[in-house]
Design a protein around this motif. Structure first.
Motif, PDB file in Angstrom:
ATOM      1  N   GLN A  91       0.852  -1.194   0.000  1.00 33.24           N
ATOM      2  CA  GLN A  91       0.000   0.000   0.000  1.00 33.24           C
ATOM      3  C   GLN A  91       0.892   1.251   0.000  1.00 33.24           C
ATOM      4  OE1 GLN A  91      -2.961   0.201   3.057  1.00 33.24           O
ATOM      5  NE2 GLN A  91      -3.710   2.186   2.400  1.00 33.24           N
ATOM      6  N   THR A  95       1.409   4.076  -3.111  1.00 36.21           N
ATOM      7  CA  THR A  95       1.279   5.514  -2.866  1.00 36.21           C
ATOM      8  C   THR A  95       2.564   6.245  -3.250  1.00 36.21           C
ATOM      9  OG1 THR A  95      -0.305   5.114  -1.096  1.00 36.21           O
ATOM     10  CG2 THR A  95       0.814   7.250  -1.083  1.00 36.21           C
ATOM     11  N   SER A  98       3.107   6.536  -7.043  1.00 42.69           N
ATOM     12  CA  SER A  98       2.286   7.611  -7.611  1.00 42.69           C
ATOM     13  C   SER A  98       2.925   8.973  -7.377  1.00 42.69           C
ATOM     14  CB  SER A  98       0.880   7.589  -7.015  1.00 42.69           C
ATOM     15  OG  SER A  98       0.192   6.439  -7.436  1.00 42.69           O
TER      16      SER A  98
END
Length: 113
Positions: A91, A95, A98
């Motif tokens: 996760q 993130t 990105s």
């Protein structure tokens, strides 16, 4: 780091530290954009597959490419992705990918998240 700042700093590094002409620096950024784009895609695919080893390897390679462009802050982000991949925190990896992709979005106008 915003995309325009990353591009400006990479151009400056290539011109001042690598002693490239303005044209050569632009050409180098074009090549770098392709390499960085491929690295980000490989990284995202590995994260999506939850493949920690490949993700860590891709992040490590990306870190080296960023250092070669004089972008140590972004290289640190790639190092953090590598560390997160090694611990299985996908996760956080997703993130961070990105955010890193967004920072590189202006590099030769070709990298997109």
């Amino acid at each position: 780091m915003n995309p325009a700042e990353a591009r400006r700093r990479a151009q400056d590094f290539l011109r001042r530290k690598q002693l490239l002409s303005a044209v050569e620096a632009e050409q180098a950024l074009g090549v770098a954009a392709a390499v960085l784009g491929e690295s980000l895609a490989r990284l995202a695919a590995a994260a999506g597959a939850r493949d920690g080893k490949t993700c860590a390897e891709a992040a490590h390679g990306l870190k080296g490419n960023l250092l070669n462009l004089g972008l140590p802050e972004l290289a640190q982000a790639a190092q953090a992705i590598q560390d997160q991949a090694q611990t299985g925190d996908f996760q956080a990896v997703t993130t961070a990918i990105s955010a890193l992709g967004a920072s590189l979005a202006d590099m030769a106008g070709t990298i997109r998240d």
